[in-house]
Scaffold this motif. Structure first.
Motif, PDB file in Angstrom:
ATOM      1  N   VAL A 161      -5.444   0.591  13.870  1.00 20.36           N
ATOM      2  CA  VAL A 161      -5.741   1.356  15.087  1.00 20.36           C
ATOM      3  C   VAL A 161      -6.172   0.418  16.206  1.00 20.36           C
ATOM      4  N   TRP A 162      -7.055  -0.535  15.880  1.00 22.77           N
ATOM      5  CA  TRP A 162      -7.552  -1.419  16.938  1.00 22.77           C
ATOM      6  C   TRP A 162      -6.520  -2.468  17.364  1.00 22.77           C
TER       7      TRP A 162
ATOM      8  N   PHE B 181     -13.197  -7.279  19.110  1.00 19.38           N
ATOM      9  CA  PHE B 181     -13.631  -6.122  18.313  1.00 19.38           C
ATOM     10  C   PHE B 181     -12.681  -5.911  17.139  1.00 19.38           C
TER      11      PHE B 181
ATOM     12  N   TRP C 255      -2.847  -3.774  21.729  1.00 17.43           N
ATOM     13  CA  TRP C 255      -1.449  -3.821  22.209  1.00 17.43           C
ATOM     14  C   TRP C 255      -1.299  -2.921  23.439  1.00 17.43           C
ATOM     15  N   LEU C 256      -1.884  -1.729  23.367  1.00 15.75           N
ATOM     16  CA  LEU C 256      -1.760  -0.776  24.481  1.00 15.75           C
ATOM     17  C   LEU C 256      -2.461  -1.297  25.735  1.00 15.75           C
ATOM     18  N   VAL C 257      -3.620  -1.934  25.553  1.00 19.95           N
ATOM     19  CA  VAL C 257      -4.365  -2.470  26.702  1.00 19.95           C
ATOM     20  C   VAL C 257      -3.524  -3.526  27.423  1.00 19.95           C
TER      21      VAL C 257
ATOM     22  N   TYR D  99       3.689   2.000   5.664  1.00 19.88           N
ATOM     23  CA  TYR D  99       3.711   0.913   6.652  1.00 19.88           C
ATOM     24  C   TYR D  99       2.716   1.140   7.780  1.00 19.88           C
ATOM     25  N   TRP D 100       2.219   2.358   7.900  1.00 19.51           N
ATOM     26  CA  TRP D 100       1.194   2.620   8.921  1.00 19.51           C
ATOM     27  C   TRP D 100       0.318   3.752   8.418  1.00 19.51           C
TER      28      TRP D 100
ATOM     29  N   LEU E  86     -16.796  -0.907  10.951  1.00 21.40           N
ATOM     30  CA  LEU E  86     -15.959   0.225  10.541  1.00 21.40           C
ATOM     31  C   LEU E  86     -15.360  -0.015   9.158  1.00 21.40           C
TER      32      LEU E  86
ATOM     33  N   TRP F  15      -3.018   4.369   9.713  1.00 26.76           N
ATOM     34  CA  TRP F  15      -4.122   4.569  10.651  1.00 26.76           C
ATOM     35  C   TRP F  15      -5.423   3.961  10.139  1.00 26.76           C
TER      36      TRP F  15
ATOM     37  N   TRP G 125       0.804  -1.229   0.000  1.00 29.04           N
ATOM     38  CA  TRP G 125       0.000   0.000   0.000  1.00 29.04           C
ATOM     39  C   TRP G 125       0.836   1.278   0.000  1.00 29.04           C
TER      40      TRP G 125
ATOM     41  N   LEU H 148      -3.433  -1.620  17.586  1.00 28.46           N
ATOM     42  CA  LEU H 148      -2.644  -0.787  18.498  1.00 28.46           C
ATOM     43  C   LEU H 148      -3.356  -0.660  19.850  1.00 28.46           C
ATOM     44  N   VAL H 149      -4.689  -0.465  19.805  1.00 29.36           N
ATOM     45  CA  VAL H 149      -5.457  -0.359  21.054  1.00 29.36           C
ATOM     46  C   VAL H 149      -5.280  -1.641  21.879  1.00 29.36           C
TER      47      VAL H 149
ATOM     48  N   GLN I 190      -8.432   1.321  10.294  1.00 27.71           N
ATOM     49  CA  GLN I 190      -9.147   0.916  11.516  1.00 27.71           C
ATOM     50  C   GLN I 190      -8.583  -0.358  12.144  1.00 27.71           C
TER      51      GLN I 190
END
Lengths: 426, 271
Positions: free
Chosen positions: B216-217, B255, B222-224, B208-209, B264, B211, B205, B219-220, B213
Motif C-alpha cells: 500500500v505504501w 515511511f 508511486w502515486l505521489v 500478486y497483490w 504497521l 494490500w 504467497w 503504491l502511495v 501495508q
C-alpha cells in the motif's frame, strides 16, 4: 453542460484529484485495522466511530464502493485522455516525417549561416537526413526517437490493462484451502477435483530452522479420471488443471484412537483445531485444541513448547457433550482420557500441510499491464524525440532548426554546439 | 568473511562520518580543497562499502538484502552511489554536504540493527529477491537525491546574490531539472520494484497483490511521484512547488521503508 463534464472527466486536473484521493484512501486505510467487526471497532474506538466505519466500509476500504468508484473514474480519465490525445500524437509523429509539416513547426532551437548542414546532422546523431523540395526550397530532414512521443500514452494503456486485469481477477477468481496429512484424499470444494497428499516434508537445517516445506500432491478429475502430479514448495507453486497450488502453511495433526469397553471403535488423523465426534455417540465430541511438540508447563503462563522438535509431545484437548464443555486438559504421550466406557488416546503426531488453491484467469493481463507501464515510463523518460530540419536560404547558407518534445534546453545546447563546430570546420 | 565485513563496516561508518564533517567545514570555510578531500573520503567509503556488502554476501552465501540491517546498509550504499554520480556529473560538492548526513543517518540506523546472519526463510529463497530489492535500492537512492536537490533548491531560492549558495550551487533551473531527472529515475525503478515484487508475491504467497501495508505504501509513494510529474506539466508546478512535493515524496519513501516495518503489521517485516 455535457461537453464541460466530458472535458473535466478527461482533464489532467481530474487525474491529479483522483491520484490525491487514491493516496489519501490508501494512507488512511493503512492506519485503520482492516477486516474487523463492529464489536472490535466499538471496543477499540467507540460505538459511534464503529457505526461510521461499518457504514462507510472503512473496515474493507480496498473493496469498498467508494474505492472502486475512484479506480473506475481513474480508468475513465485515462481512457478519455488517451482517446483525445491519439489524433494529436499521430499528427505529431507524422509531422516529424513530413518536411512540409516539419518546416512549419515552431522551432525550439535554430542556427543560421551554416555551410555544411550535413555535418550538423551528423554531430546531432542523425547521419542520414533525407532531402526534399518544399515550395521550391531544398530541405533536409531527419528525426530520431519519435516513439518517445508515445511514452505517456503507452504508460496510460499499461495502467488501464493493469487495473482491468486486477479488477477482472478479483471478480472472477476462485480460491480454496485444503489441508491434510500424507495419504489423505480430499475434494477441492465444487471443482470436481480430488486432491491426494502423497508426501509432506519439512526440511530442517542443522540449527533446526526450516529450509523448505515440500508437498507431493496428485489431483484427479473425478469425472474423467485424468490425473496430474506436482511437487510444490514455498516459491514453487504447482500448476494443475488450470489452477495454482501453493504450499501455504503447516500445523500439527495426531491420530485419535477411541476404544469402547476395551474394543477399538475408531481411529482417525485429526488436525489441531478440528473436532472428532465419537462414532456411536455423536453428541460426545473430542476437540483437539493445540499440540506442543516439546511440552513445558510455565507457571503463570500455562502450557508452552520449548522448541519445534518432538522431544516431549503433549496434546491440549477439550471434551464437549451436547455442545457443553465437560472437560479440558493436557494429555501427554501414553496417557488416556476415560469418559464413561470410552478410552481416548492421542498418538502419532505429524505435520499436516495447508494448501492454497487458486484460479485467477487474468493474472497475465495484469502482468502485461505492468510491463507496458514500465515500457511507457522508459519511452517517456529516456527516449527523447527530436526532429531537425535544414532549409537552404537564398544566400546559399542553411538554417538548421529543430524541435524536441522533451528537454528543449538540451536540444538548444546541442544544436548550438554542433553548429559552432560545423562552422569552425568550414 | 563476516569478520572482515564487520571491520569494513566500522571503517565505512568512520569514512562517511569524516566526509560529512569535512563537508560541513567546507560549507563554513568555503574552501574548495576541503570539499575535494570530503569527496575523496566519500568515494573511499563507497568503495569499502561495496567490498563490505560483497563480503557479507560471500560470508552469508546469499544476496545480503534480506533483513533490516542488510537493507539499511544497501539503502545507504544506493543513496551514496546515486548522489556521487550526480555530484560528479554536475560538479557541485554542496550536493555531498546534504546527502552525506542522510547517508550517515541511514547507515547509523543500520548499525543499530541486528547484524546476525540468519538462514533464509523459505519465502525469501527466490531469484526475484535480487531484482526486487536492488531496484528498490536504486529507486530509494534516486528519490533521496531528489530530496537533497529539492532542499538545496529551497535554500538557493532564499540565497542572496553573490552569496556562497549563489556561487557554489547550480542555478535553480538546473537544480529543478536534475531533481526532476532523479525523480524519473526513481519512479522507473520503483515501478520495476513493484512489478518484480508482484511476480514474486504470486509465487510465494499465492497473490500478486494483497494490500499488505508495504504494498500500500509503495503504491502511495508511486502515486505521489506520479502526481508530481503531472503537476509539473499541468499546473507548471516547477521550482519551489515541485521541490516541496519532492520532499513530501521522500517522506513517503522513508515511511514505506522504516515506518511500515515499525508501526504497521506487514508480511514484509523481516528483522
Amino acid at each position: 453542460m455535457l461537453k464541460k463534464i466530458w472535458k473535466f472527466l478527461s482533464s489532467m486536473t481530474f487525474a491529479i484529484i483522483l491520484l490525491a484521493l487514491l493516496c489519501a484512501a490508501c494512507a488512511g486505510a493503512s492506519f485503520l485495522p482492516q477486516g474487523e467487526t463492529f464489536e472490535w471497532y466499538a471496543a477499540a474506538y467507540s460505538e459511534t466511530a464503529a457505526a461510521w466505519i461499518i457504514a462507510l466500509q472503512l473496515n474493507d476500504a480496498f473493496h469498498s464502493w467508494w474505492f472502486i468508484a475512484i479506480a473506475a473514474f481513474l480508468c475513465a480519465n485515462l481512457l478519455l485522455c488517451n482517446v483525445l490525445r491519439l489524433k494529436g500524437l499521430v499528427q505529431r509523429t507524422k509531422s516529424a516525417a513530413d518536411p512540409a509539416r516539419a518546416i512549419r513547426l515552431e522551432p525550439d532551437a535554430a542556427a543560421a549561416g551554416i555551410a555544411q548542414p550535413r555535418s550538423v546532422f551528423r554531430r546531432l546523431g542523425m547521419p542520414n537526413p533525407s532531402e526534399h523540395t518544399v515550395e521550391d526550397r531544398t530541405v533536409l530532414l531527419s528525426g530520431k526517437n519519435r516513439v518517445g512521443l508515445w511514452g505517456a500514452w503507452v504508460c496510460h494503456v499499461g495502467i488501464l490493462l493493469l487495473i482491468l486485469g486486477f479488477g477482472l481477477g478479483q471478480f472472477t477468481k476462485a480460491e480454496y484451502f485444503v489441508y491434510g496429512v500424507p495419504g489423505q484424499t480430499k475434494p477441492i470444494d465444487e471443482t470436481g477435483l480430488m486432491l491426494t497428499i502423497d508426501d509432506f516434508r519439512i526440511g530442517l537445517r542443522e540449527d533446526d530452522t526450516v529450509e523448505q516445506y515440500t508437498a507431493e500432491i496428485r489431483v484427479q478429475n473425478a469425472a474423467t479420471g485424468e490425473e496430474q502430479r506436482a511437487a510444490i514448495s514455498v516459491n514453487h507453486p504447482g500448476r494443475l488443471f488450470g489452477m495454482s497450488f501453493y504450499q501455504n502453511a503447516t500445523g500439527w495433526a495426531a491420530r485419535i484412537s477411541v476404544e469402547k469397553d476395551g474394543v477399538p471403535l475408531q481411529s482417525e488423523v485429526v488436525c489441531a483445531g478440528e473436532v472428532l465426534p465419537i462414532a456411536d455417540q455423536p453428541a460426545l465430541v473430542i476437540y483437539f485444541s493445540a499440540f506442543y511438540p516439546d511440552y513445558v508447563y510455565v507457571p503463570g503462563e500455562g502450557p508452552r513448547t520449548a522448541s519445534g522438535l518432538l522431544n516431549h509431545p503433549a496434546y491440549l484437548y477439550a471434551v464437549y457433550y451436547n455442545g457443553e464443555l465437560i472437560g479440558m486438559n493436557v494429555l501427554e504421550a501414553d496417557e488416556t482420557i476415560r469418559i464413561d466406557g470410552y478410552t481416548v488416546q492421542f498418538s502419532d503426531p505429524q505435520s499436516y500441510t495447508l494448501l492454497q488453491i487458486k484460479r485467477d484467469s487474468f493474472t497475465w493481463l495484469a502482468l502485461i499491464g505492468g510491463l507496458v507501464t514500465l515500457i511507457g515510463l522508459l519511452l517517456a523518460f529516456y527516449v527523447l524525440p527530436q526532429t531537425v530540419w535544414a532549409v537552404l536560404e537564398e544566400d546559399g547558407t542553411w538554417t538548421v532548426s529543430g524541435v524536441s518534445a522533451k528537454r528543449r534546453t538540451m536540444l538548444r545546447e546541442e544544436l548550438q554546439r554542433a553548429a559552432d563546430e560545423a562552422k569552425a570546420g568550414q | 568473511m563476516l569478520q572482515l565485513e564487520k571491520i569494513l563496516f566500522i571503517a565505512v561508518l568512520a569514512l562517511y562520518f569524516a566526509a560529512m564533517i569535512l563537508y560541513f567545514i567546507y560549507i563554513a570555510s568555503k574552501k574548495e580543497t576541503v570539499a575535494k578531500i570530503a569527496i575523496v573520503l566519500q568515494i573511499a567509503g563507497l568503495a569499502l562499502h561495496t567490498v563490505a556488502i560483497v563480503c557479507r554476501g560471500i560470508g552469508a552465501g546469499r544476496l545480503p538484502l534480506t533483513n533490516q540491517y542488510e537493507f539499511a546498509t544497501a539503502f545507504a550504499w544506493g543513496l551514496c552511489l546515486v548522489s556521487m554520480i550526480f555530484l560528479l556529473r554536475f560538479r557541485f560538492p554542496v550536493l555531498g554536504a546534504f546527502s552525506a548526513p542522510i547517508v550517515f543517518l541511514i547507515i547509523g540506523y543500520a548499525a543499530l540493527q541486528n547484524k546476525q546472519v540468519n538462514e533464509l526463510m523459505p519465502a525469501l529463497q527466490s531469484n526475484w529477491l535480487g531484482f526486487h530489492v536492488s531496484t528498490a535500492i536504486i529507486a530509494y537512492g534516486s528519490f533521496g537525491v531528489a530530496f537533497v536537490l529539492s532542499i538545496l533548491f529551497l535554500l538557493r531560492d532564499r540565497a542572496q546574490e553573490g552569496s556562497f549558495w549563489d556561487r557554489h550551487v547550480p542555478d535553480k533551473e538546473k537544480l529543478d531539472l536534475i531533481s526532476y531527472r532523479s525523480v524519473t529515475l526513481g519512479l522507473l525503478f520503483l515501478t520495476f520494484c513493484i512489478i518484480t515484487g508482484a511476480i514474486w508475491a504470486e509465487r510465494a504467497w499465492g497473490s500478486y497483490w494483497s494490500w499488505d501495508q508495504k504494498e500500500v505504501w509503495s503504491l502511495v509513494t508511486w502515486l505521489v511521484y506520479a502526481a508530481y510529474l503531472h503537476l509539473r506539466i499541468r499546473r507548471g508546478w516547477r521550482g519551489k512547488a515541485a521541490a516541496i512535493f519532492a520532499v513530501i515524496g521522500f517522506a513517503c519513501v522513508i515511511f514505506t521503508y522504516i515506518g511500515v516495518n515499525t508501526f504497521l503489521p506487514s508480511v514484509h517485516s523481516y528483522r
